[in-house]
Design an enzyme around this catalytic site. Sequence first.
Site, PDB file in Angstrom:
ATOM      1  N   GLU A  40       0.860  -1.182   0.000  1.00 22.04           N
ATOM      2  CA  GLU A  40       0.000   0.000   0.000  1.00 22.04           C
ATOM      3  C   GLU A  40       0.898   1.234   0.000  1.00 22.04           C
ATOM      4  O   GLU A  40       1.815   1.324   0.825  1.00 22.04           O
ATOM      5  CB  GLU A  40      -0.917   0.028   1.223  1.00 22.04           C
ATOM      6  CG  GLU A  40      -1.857   1.216   1.236  1.00 22.04           C
ATOM      7  CD  GLU A  40      -2.776   1.259   2.446  1.00 22.04           C
ATOM      8  OE1 GLU A  40      -3.583   2.205   2.537  1.00 22.04           O
ATOM      9  OE2 GLU A  40      -2.679   0.357   3.293  1.00 22.04           O
ATOM     10  N   ARG A 265       6.130 -13.434   8.838  1.00 21.30           N
ATOM     11  CA  ARG A 265       6.708 -12.128   8.566  1.00 21.30           C
ATOM     12  C   ARG A 265       8.020 -11.981   9.322  1.00 21.30           C
ATOM     13  O   ARG A 265       8.306 -12.730  10.261  1.00 21.30           O
ATOM     14  CB  ARG A 265       5.739 -11.017   8.963  1.00 21.30           C
ATOM     15  CG  ARG A 265       5.473 -10.915  10.454  1.00 21.30           C
ATOM     16  CD  ARG A 265       4.482  -9.821  10.775  1.00 21.30           C
ATOM     17  NE  ARG A 265       4.968  -8.521  10.335  1.00 21.30           N
ATOM     18  CZ  ARG A 265       4.232  -7.419  10.333  1.00 21.30           C
ATOM     19  NH1 ARG A 265       2.968  -7.452  10.720  1.00 21.30           N
ATOM     20  NH2 ARG A 265       4.746  -6.275   9.947  1.00 21.30           N
ATOM     21  N   LYS A 275       4.042   1.116  10.068  1.00 23.29           N
ATOM     22  CA  LYS A 275       4.032   2.385   9.332  1.00 23.29           C
ATOM     23  C   LYS A 275       3.452   3.508  10.185  1.00 23.29           C
ATOM     24  O   LYS A 275       3.910   4.653  10.119  1.00 23.29           O
ATOM     25  CB  LYS A 275       3.234   2.232   8.038  1.00 23.29           C
ATOM     26  CG  LYS A 275       3.940   1.418   6.968  1.00 23.29           C
ATOM     27  CD  LYS A 275       3.108   1.366   5.701  1.00 23.29           C
ATOM     28  CE  LYS A 275       3.784   0.563   4.620  1.00 23.29           C
ATOM     29  NZ  LYS A 275       2.960   0.453   3.401  1.00 23.29           N
TER      30      LYS A 275
END
Length: 560
Positions: A40, A265, A275
């Site tokens: 994104e 992850r 973020k």
Amino acid sequence: MAIDEIKKEEEIASNFIHDFIDEDLENGVYSRVQTRFPPEPNGYLHIGHAKAICINFGVKNKYHGICNLRLDDTNPTKEDTEYVEAIEEDIKWLGFDYDNVYYASDYFDFLFECAIKLIEKGKAYVCELTPEQMREYRGTLTEPGKNSPYRDRPIEENLDLFRRMANGEFEAGSKVLRAKIDMASPNLNMRDPIIYRIMYAHHHRTGDKWCVYPMYDFAHPLSDACEKVTHSLCSLEFENHRPLYNWFVDELIEGEKPRQIEFARMNLNYTLTSKRKCLKLVQDGIVDGWNDPRMATISGMRRRGYPAEAIRDFCEKIGVSKAYSVIDFALLESCVRDSLNQNAPRAMAVIDPIKLIIDNYPEDKIEEIEAEYHPDHPEFGKRTIPFGKELYIERDDFMIEPIKKYRRLFVGNEVRLYKAYFVTCTGYDLDENGEVCAVHCTYDPETFGGDAPDGRKVRGTIHWVYSGDCGEAEIRLYDRLFDVPNPSDEEGVSSFEDNLNPDSLVKTTAYIEKSLKSAKPGDRFQFMRTGYFCADTDSTAEHLVFNRTVALRDSFNKKK
């Protein structure tokens, strides 16, 4: 190409993702392999994204397939073209080439028609519950949810309301479109998830065309299918979303469908990759932007001087698994050292200088000493280093009262000046504060080049720069931004900002050898006996700035 031919042609370390793909190819589920990297554009890529990039593009390379970059721009309030450009730059810098660039917004018309199709099939409805009511109706992990009172609206009414939502007739947040699945499902993601919401926001690509935007869980699988992705590789937090992913493609896609495969992850200690939290660090001025060399962003690591190959090597070493684990930051630094040790030219810089005066060296004599840039790479060439009566050395290369096993300068001790002469310390000068400001020595003219003709040995070698022709540079000594392994999870603190390392950045002025004066931003060097450094983007011809990329050895844990 048959799977056997692929295996013979290119030997690449296998993992469970490759095993799944091999099985799919052998069983004829797919005749080709295509992946995508779908970030994104609401922030800069970080080290966790580097792992996903290496996995997706690694699959492309292993199977001679396709990997596209797709920007998931379904939330216009948080996205910006600045982030798009940064993402593209980071991927290319890491050494990967994407076959195409797509955006989720490329499929907005297609996604809208998919939503219409679900309504027409009786599998989506417009809901007017408030967010609070929706949470109440959703149920819990142990209790089933309740059907929305709007769940059984007639198809025609839902079609009318949804089109009016898209025409801007209702307030933001007043209505949503939900998939009609199963409010009693043990998987909360299947309990009539929202697939469209009203949002009056200017989109960086589509402008003001849309005021309804698809949710990620709806847009993502359908975008994969539209691009003909075969294997949708994502991190493990999306494992519980896989049934929903499959539900959407089964309901709306004919023919070949993508398969979602999850991997663990990357969790790297002493860093933040959220973020939202990284943005707060930037907004609060704690760091100097997203590319601050202390950030775990790819752009920050690039600015700090991390080589792309070191990051790729790091991702390969940690491997691919489904097991949760926390990777030690020291492993990343070790990969950086290994790369720079092989590839960084050597140079001399004195970061905490005191003057060294060779009392018996001729006043007007200046010698040019030839030195290679790298002992293992003669192709790097050589440079000449001026040498004269007055030099600068590191302050900790002299002690008035030497500690046990101290091998450097103290009164009466002889050491080697790198590539120059043997010198013997004869004394020192103190300033008005009682601090050593100069060290005195004598040199042996017969030891030029660093060897004595009589065969005597010295136990210490120190670096230096000639005071008459050295340059000055700002040195930024970077260390880990946080002083605890899990900065966002520590107990007894009010926020992750309470865990900041006060010594994560120390600025000082150094004297550098002549050859470093021409360094350009991005140039990397080993400052002998000190560490690896990179010329910063702030550097100019008049004001050089070097960032410490990593020390010669891990000293962080020793400090702790």
